[in-house]
Design a protein around this motif. Sequence first.
Motif, mmCIF file in Angstrom:
data_model
loop_
_atom_site.group_PDB
_atom_site.id
_atom_site.type_symbol
_atom_site.label_atom_id
_atom_site.label_comp_id
_atom_site.label_asym_id
_atom_site.label_seq_id
_atom_site.Cartn_x
_atom_site.Cartn_y
_atom_site.Cartn_z
ATOM 1 N N GLY A 1 30.692 66.525 14.915
ATOM 2 C CA GLY A 1 29.537 64.998 14.364
ATOM 3 C C GLY A 1 28.786 65.463 13.383
ATOM 4 O O GLY A 1 27.895 65.835 12.211
ATOM 5 N N GLN A 2 28.097 66.859 14.316
ATOM 6 C CA GLN A 2 26.200 67.348 13.461
ATOM 7 C C GLN A 2 26.647 67.986 12.715
ATOM 8 O O GLN A 2 26.288 68.286 11.515
ATOM 9 C CB GLN A 2 25.765 68.335 14.910
ATOM 10 N N THR A 3 27.806 69.174 12.956
ATOM 11 C CA THR A 3 28.360 69.635 11.085
ATOM 12 C C THR A 3 28.730 69.150 10.267
ATOM 13 O O THR A 3 28.071 68.955 9.122
ATOM 14 C CB THR A 3 29.680 70.779 11.899
ATOM 15 N N LEU A 4 28.751 67.648 10.473
ATOM 16 C CA LEU A 4 29.672 67.365 9.126
ATOM 17 C C LEU A 4 29.027 65.893 8.808
ATOM 18 O O LEU A 4 28.972 65.399 8.075
ATOM 19 C CB LEU A 4 31.351 66.308 9.247
ATOM 20 N N ALA A 5 28.165 65.715 9.428
ATOM 21 C CA ALA A 5 27.374 64.668 9.911
ATOM 22 C C ALA A 5 27.575 63.033 9.526
ATOM 23 O O ALA A 5 27.368 62.621 8.707
ATOM 24 C CB ALA A 5 25.605 64.414 8.433
ATOM 25 N N LEU A 6 28.832 62.943 10.381
ATOM 26 C CA LEU A 6 29.418 61.861 10.373
ATOM 27 C C LEU A 6 28.995 61.568 12.308
ATOM 28 O O LEU A 6 28.559 62.173 13.216
ATOM 29 C CB LEU A 6 31.043 62.196 10.708
ATOM 30 N N PRO A 7 29.309 59.679 11.979
ATOM 31 C CA PRO A 7 28.395 58.865 12.872
ATOM 32 C C PRO A 7 29.681 59.599 14.449
ATOM 33 O O PRO A 7 30.975 59.360 13.602
ATOM 34 C CB PRO A 7 28.379 57.228 12.944
ATOM 35 N N VAL A 8 29.326 59.471 15.256
ATOM 36 C CA VAL A 8 30.905 59.916 16.358
ATOM 37 C C VAL A 8 30.735 58.715 17.657
ATOM 38 O O VAL A 8 29.986 58.401 18.096
ATOM 39 C CB VAL A 8 30.407 61.199 17.317
ATOM 40 N N ILE B 1 40.458 63.117 16.307
ATOM 41 C CA ILE B 1 40.379 64.552 17.315
ATOM 42 C C ILE B 1 40.490 63.303 18.693
ATOM 43 O O ILE B 1 40.559 62.745 19.276
ATOM 44 C CB ILE B 1 39.072 65.069 17.989
ATOM 45 N N ILE B 2 42.113 64.081 18.686
ATOM 46 C CA ILE B 2 43.202 64.270 20.013
ATOM 47 C C ILE B 2 43.692 64.511 20.285
ATOM 48 O O ILE B 2 43.235 66.392 19.822
ATOM 49 C CB ILE B 2 44.071 62.742 19.529
ATOM 50 N N GLY B 3 44.530 64.314 21.798
ATOM 51 C CA GLY B 3 44.910 66.008 22.727
ATOM 52 C C GLY B 3 44.526 65.552 23.899
ATOM 53 O O GLY B 3 43.874 64.256 24.120
ATOM 54 N N PRO B 4 45.555 67.029 24.741
ATOM 55 C CA PRO B 4 45.277 65.639 26.307
ATOM 56 C C PRO B 4 44.115 65.490 26.976
ATOM 57 O O PRO B 4 43.406 66.630 25.599
ATOM 58 C CB PRO B 4 45.941 67.366 27.210
ATOM 59 N N CYS B 5 43.745 64.983 28.238
ATOM 60 C CA CYS B 5 42.630 65.149 28.975
ATOM 61 C C CYS B 5 42.160 66.841 29.130
ATOM 62 O O CYS B 5 43.143 67.684 29.476
ATOM 63 C CB CYS B 5 43.330 64.494 30.423
ATOM 64 N N GLY B 6 41.111 66.930 29.473
ATOM 65 C CA GLY B 6 40.702 67.887 29.211
ATOM 66 C C GLY B 6 40.582 69.118 28.138
ATOM 67 O O GLY B 6 39.756 70.691 28.403
ATOM 68 N N ALA B 7 41.230 68.874 27.206
ATOM 69 C CA ALA B 7 40.947 69.672 26.276
ATOM 70 C C ALA B 7 39.721 69.662 25.322
ATOM 71 O O ALA B 7 39.798 70.843 24.498
ATOM 72 C CB ALA B 7 41.384 69.653 25.098
ATOM 73 N N GLY B 8 38.669 69.310 25.207
ATOM 74 C CA GLY B 8 37.796 69.226 24.406
ATOM 75 C C GLY B 8 37.062 67.715 23.559
ATOM 76 O O GLY B 8 36.501 69.418 22.716
ATOM 77 N N LYS B 9 37.928 67.373 23.500
ATOM 78 C CA LYS B 9 37.765 66.824 22.440
ATOM 79 C C LYS B 9 36.484 66.049 22.402
ATOM 80 O O LYS B 9 35.759 65.928 21.332
ATOM 81 C CB LYS B 9 38.519 65.424 23.121
ATOM 82 N N SER B 10 35.645 65.798 23.375
ATOM 83 C CA SER B 10 34.467 64.841 23.344
ATOM 84 C C SER B 10 33.279 66.032 22.908
ATOM 85 O O SER B 10 32.454 65.947 21.991
ATOM 86 C CB SER B 10 34.009 64.713 24.488
#
Length: 170
Positions: free
Chosen positions: A22-29, A6-15
């Motif tokens: 991560g929860q939806t796809l059961a992936l480690p974040v 997940i990429i994009g400018p600061c403040g876009a909401g990446k985290s």
Amino acid sequence: MQRVLIIGPCGAGKSTLAAELGQTLALPVFHMDQLNWRPGWVESSKDDIRARLAAITAGERWLIDGNYGGTLDARLARADTVVYLDFPIRLCTWRVLRRIWIYRGQARPDMTEGCPERFDLEFFLYLLAWNSGPRPRTEEMLRDYHGTLVRLKNPCALREWRDLLDKSTA
């Protein structure tokens, strides 16, 4: 979607998106900010970050949020999906200022403990220069990417994409 950036400018909401996805796809974040920063805002060496990322990206399932252009090439080489939050800088600027206010004096959930939120002029100028510096460099790196690229231009497009994804994973 097994190896996601997940990429994009600061403040876009990446985290925020990383935690949800991560929860939806059961992936480690993994958050690039946590990989980069040590307590007291001490930056890790580029070699240290690259070594940590190599161990993470060698795995078959992961989600990493953050740009960090110096390491993007290695992450792109292993990612099957890139979600690019290509949001307007004026929105991101507002979100960064709001984030600074909300988390002032404390570490955000996606940040290393011991790195309290604060106003940082250099960081703020980096965000304001996104369209003339980091964005063209990011676009150049994405040009040769052969996986799935999901480019979302605004929060509404993100909500629509998330709704479709939630329906397909239900």
